[in-house]
Design a protein around this motif. Structure first.
Motif, short mmCIF file in Angstrom:
data_model
loop_
_atom_site.label_atom_id
_atom_site.label_comp_id
_atom_site.label_asym_id
_atom_site.label_seq_id
_atom_site.Cartn_x
_atom_site.Cartn_y
_atom_site.Cartn_z
N ARG A 173 0.75 -1.22 -0.04
CA ARG A 173 -0.12 -0.03 0.16
C ARG A 173 0.76 1.30 0.01
O ARG A 173 0.23 2.36 -0.03
CB ARG A 173 -0.94 0.23 1.10
CG ARG A 173 -1.91 -1.14 1.17
CD ARG A 173 -3.24 -0.56 1.23
NE ARG A 173 -4.23 -1.74 1.03
CZ ARG A 173 -5.04 -1.58 0.00
NH1 ARG A 173 -5.03 -0.65 -0.97
NH2 ARG A 173 -5.68 -2.74 -0.26
N VAL A 174 2.22 1.32 0.31
CA VAL A 174 2.86 2.43 0.44
C VAL A 174 3.73 2.37 -0.93
O VAL A 174 4.47 1.41 -1.50
CB VAL A 174 4.07 2.25 1.42
CG1 VAL A 174 5.13 3.42 1.50
CG2 VAL A 174 3.26 2.08 2.85
N PRO A 175 3.62 3.51 -1.77
CA PRO A 175 4.25 3.72 -2.98
C PRO A 175 6.04 3.21 -2.90
O PRO A 175 6.60 3.67 -2.04
CB PRO A 175 4.17 5.15 -3.24
CG PRO A 175 2.87 5.40 -2.81
CD PRO A 175 3.02 4.81 -1.44
N PHE A 176 6.27 2.76 -4.01
CA PHE A 176 7.44 2.09 -3.96
C PHE A 176 8.13 1.35 -2.68
O PHE A 176 9.19 1.37 -2.50
CB PHE A 176 8.69 3.43 -4.29
CG PHE A 176 8.07 4.22 -5.54
CD1 PHE A 176 8.33 3.87 -6.79
CD2 PHE A 176 7.49 5.38 -5.17
CE1 PHE A 176 7.53 4.36 -7.72
CE2 PHE A 176 7.03 6.11 -6.27
CZ PHE A 176 7.02 5.83 -7.64
N THR A 177 7.37 0.58 -2.15
CA THR A 177 7.85 -0.05 -0.88
C THR A 177 7.45 -1.46 -1.18
O THR A 177 6.36 -1.92 -1.51
CB THR A 177 7.24 0.54 0.27
OG1 THR A 177 7.42 2.00 0.23
CG2 THR A 177 7.43 -0.33 1.35
N ARG A 178 8.30 -2.40 -0.46
CA ARG A 178 8.24 -3.73 -0.51
C ARG A 178 8.46 -4.25 1.02
O ARG A 178 9.64 -3.89 1.43
CB ARG A 178 8.94 -4.52 -1.42
CG ARG A 178 8.73 -6.08 -1.27
CD ARG A 178 9.86 -6.82 -2.32
NE ARG A 178 11.00 -6.92 -1.87
CZ ARG A 178 12.10 -6.10 -2.29
NH1 ARG A 178 11.92 -5.53 -3.56
NH2 ARG A 178 13.25 -6.30 -1.89
N THR A 236 12.14 0.92 1.06
CA THR A 236 11.44 1.95 0.05
C THR A 236 12.45 2.79 -1.07
O THR A 236 13.57 2.99 -0.53
CB THR A 236 10.78 3.20 0.78
OG1 THR A 236 9.86 2.56 1.60
CG2 THR A 236 10.24 4.23 0.01
N VAL A 271 13.63 3.28 -5.48
CA VAL A 271 13.41 3.07 -6.95
C VAL A 271 14.62 2.34 -7.47
O VAL A 271 15.90 3.15 -7.25
CB VAL A 271 13.09 4.01 -7.75
CG1 VAL A 271 12.84 3.70 -9.19
CG2 VAL A 271 11.68 4.44 -7.38
N VAL A 326 0.09 9.54 4.22
CA VAL A 326 0.64 8.39 3.84
C VAL A 326 -0.12 7.05 4.46
O VAL A 326 -0.69 6.30 3.93
CB VAL A 326 2.04 8.07 3.54
CG1 VAL A 326 2.39 6.98 3.07
CG2 VAL A 326 2.72 9.15 2.61
N ARG A 334 -4.02 6.67 4.39
CA ARG A 334 -4.23 5.83 2.95
C ARG A 334 -3.97 4.36 3.27
O ARG A 334 -4.78 3.65 2.83
CB ARG A 334 -3.62 6.47 2.05
CG ARG A 334 -4.04 7.63 1.62
CD ARG A 334 -3.35 8.21 0.23
NE ARG A 334 -3.31 7.47 -0.72
CZ ARG A 334 -4.33 7.56 -1.93
NH1 ARG A 334 -5.23 8.59 -1.76
NH2 ARG A 334 -4.13 6.53 -3.03
#
Length: 145
Positions: free
Chosen positions: A30-35, A54, A56, A134, A137
């Motif tokens: 759910r967090v952009p650019f995060t695994r 987090t 790229v 963040v 969301r």
């Protein structure tokens, strides 16, 4: 130290809200650019360790966390989970609380206290506002899937 708190009332019963809230890989999704990677497979409670990565490509940072308290909700009892963040970039604490409501739903609270390396304390209010946005969301997504 930057601090923020998010509270939601949801229709899910406490056990289901708790299950979703403590599904660590679901947070990263759910967090952009995060695994999020669980480093202690099979261990869900105290002592569980996971890292949120987090970034790229080669550019990014790790946010390693350890569960230091894990008490699921029960009849008349609020569930509490506490995490310690022990990274080079992000340090601090996070906590989650889940309690039942009279309607059969849940009250969910997410709170964090953190310090981000390289970010001056004068920017703590900006960091807190970004965290509320963040992670608000993230929480909404976890509770409404």
């Amino acid at each position: 130290m930057s601090r923020f708190r998010i509270e939601r009332l949801v229709v899910l019963p406490p056990a289901e809200a708790w299950r979703r809230l403590t599904d660590w890989p679901a947070h990263g999704a759910r967090v952009p650019f995060t695994r999020t990677t669980v480093l202690t497979p099979g261990r869900d409670g105290v002592g569980a360790v996971f890292t949120a990565r987090t970034g790229v490509g080669r550019f990014g940072f790790d946010d390693p966390m350890e569960v230091v308290r894990m008490e699921p909700p029960g009849p008349g009892r609020t569930g509490v989970c506490r995490l310690v963040k022990r990274g080079r970039v992000v340090r601090g604490r996070a906590s989650f609380e889940v309690s039942g409501t009279a309607s059969g739903g849940s009250r969910v609270v997410w709170a964090e206290e953190l310090r981000v390396r390289g970010v001056p304390a004068a920017l703590d209010p900006v960091l807190a506002a970004a965290g509320r946005y963040v992670f608000g969301r993230v929480l909404d997504g976890l509770m409404h899937d």
